[in-house]
Design an enzyme around this catalytic site. Structure first.
Site, PDB file in Angstrom:
ATOM      1  N   GLU A 289       0.847  -1.191   0.000  1.00 14.14           N
ATOM      2  CA  GLU A 289       0.000   0.000   0.000  1.00 14.14           C
ATOM      3  C   GLU A 289       0.883   1.241   0.000  1.00 14.14           C
ATOM      4  O   GLU A 289       1.559   1.538   0.992  1.00 14.14           O
ATOM      5  CB  GLU A 289      -0.899  -0.017   1.237  1.00 14.14           C
TER       6      GLU A 289
ATOM      7  N   LYS B 139     -11.199  -1.254   7.574  1.00 13.54           N
ATOM      8  CA  LYS B 139      -9.970  -1.038   8.332  1.00 13.54           C
ATOM      9  C   LYS B 139     -10.301  -0.406   9.676  1.00 13.54           C
ATOM     10  O   LYS B 139     -10.886   0.677   9.731  1.00 13.54           O
ATOM     11  CB  LYS B 139      -9.017  -0.112   7.553  1.00 13.54           C
TER      12      LYS B 139
END
Length: 215
Positions: A43, A132
Site C-alpha cells: 500500500e 480497516k
C-alpha cells in the site's frame, strides 16, 4: 486477475505493507524487496511524494507478482487518480461513502477506515470489501473479537501499531489480514537502502502469519 482473486491473495498473504516515505525514488525498490520476502500486498500512501508515479511504476514492474494499493486516500477524486495509475485496491483512514462508490464503479477493492461498531457496519453496508479498524492500537485484538460477535459477516483489518509481537493476536481475534507500517518498512532500512534486510524482515512477517494461523 479479478478483484475477488486479488482480495483472496491479500487474505492468504495476511499482510499489507503500508509504505510511507519522504522520497518517491525508493518506493518501487521497497515494493520489490517486500514482494521478494513474500509480502505481495503493498500500500503506497498518497501522502508520499511521487506516490501516483510510484503506483504506476510498481504496477508495471510487479504485474502479476503483487497487488498494488493506494493508501491515505480521503476522497473519490484521489481514488480515481490512483486507480487510473494502476492501483488494485484503495485504503482510506476514514469512512467516505462517495469514495466507496467510486471504487465500486471501477471494480476495485476498497478498504475504508472506521473506529466504532456503527461506523464499521455503515462502511460494510456501503459496499466495503474489508473495513480497516484505525487506529487499531487504541482498541487492540479484543475489540476485534468483541465486534465479530454481533457482526460476524464483516471482514476487518487492523492498521496502526501492528508488529511481529501482536499480529498473531489480531489474526486469531478475527482479522482477515493486518496492515503493517513502520514496524515492517523500517525507516533505518530504507535510509540505508538495505533491500536484502527488508526482504528478510518481510519473510519474518510472513512466517509469523503462518504460525498464527497454524495454532
Amino acid at each position: 486477475m479479478t478483484k475477488e482473486e486479488q482480495l483472496k491473495r491479500i487474505e492468504e498473504c495476511g499482510i499489507v505493507a503500508v509504505i510511507r516515505t519522504q522520497s518517491g525514488d525508493e518506493l518501487v525498490s521497497i515494493c520489490e524487496a517486500l514482494v521478494a520476502g513474500g509480502v505481495i500486498a503493498v500500500e503506497i500512501t498518497m501522502t508520499s511524494p511521487g506516490a501516483t508515479e510510484a503506483i504506476y511504476r510498481a504496477a508495471q514492474v510487479l504485474k502479476g507478482k503483487a497487488v498494488i494499493g493506494a493508501g491515505s486516500v480521503l476522497d473519490p477524486e484521489t481514488a480515481r487518480v490512483a486507480m487510473l495509475a494502476g492501483a488494485d485496491f484503495i485504503v482510506s483512514p476514514v469512512l467516505n461513502k462517495e469514495l466507496i462508490a467510486m471504487c465500486k464503479r471501477y471494480g476495485k477493492i476498497v478498504i475504508p477506515g472506521a473506529f466504532t461498531p456503527t461506523e464499521i457496519l455503515t462502511a460494510w453496508e456501503a459496499g466495503a470489501d474489508v473495513v480497516k479498524v484505525f487506529p487499531a492500537t487504541k482498541l487492540g485484538p479484543e475489540f476485534f473479537r468483541d465486534v465479530r460477535g454481533p457482526l460476524p459477516q464483516v471482514k476487518l483489518t487492523p492498521t496502526g501499531g501492528v508488529n511481529l509481537d501482536n499480529l498473531g493476536d489480531f489474526l486469531k481475534a478475527g482479522a482477515v489480514f493486518v496492515g503493517v507500517g513502520s514496524a515492517l518498512v523500517s525507516k533505518d532500512i530504507v535510509a540505508k537502502k538495505d533491500w536484502p534486510a527488508l526482504t528478510e524482515l518481510a519473510g519474518q512477517y510472513v512466517q509469523a502469519v503462518q504460525k498464527a494461523r497454524a495454532n
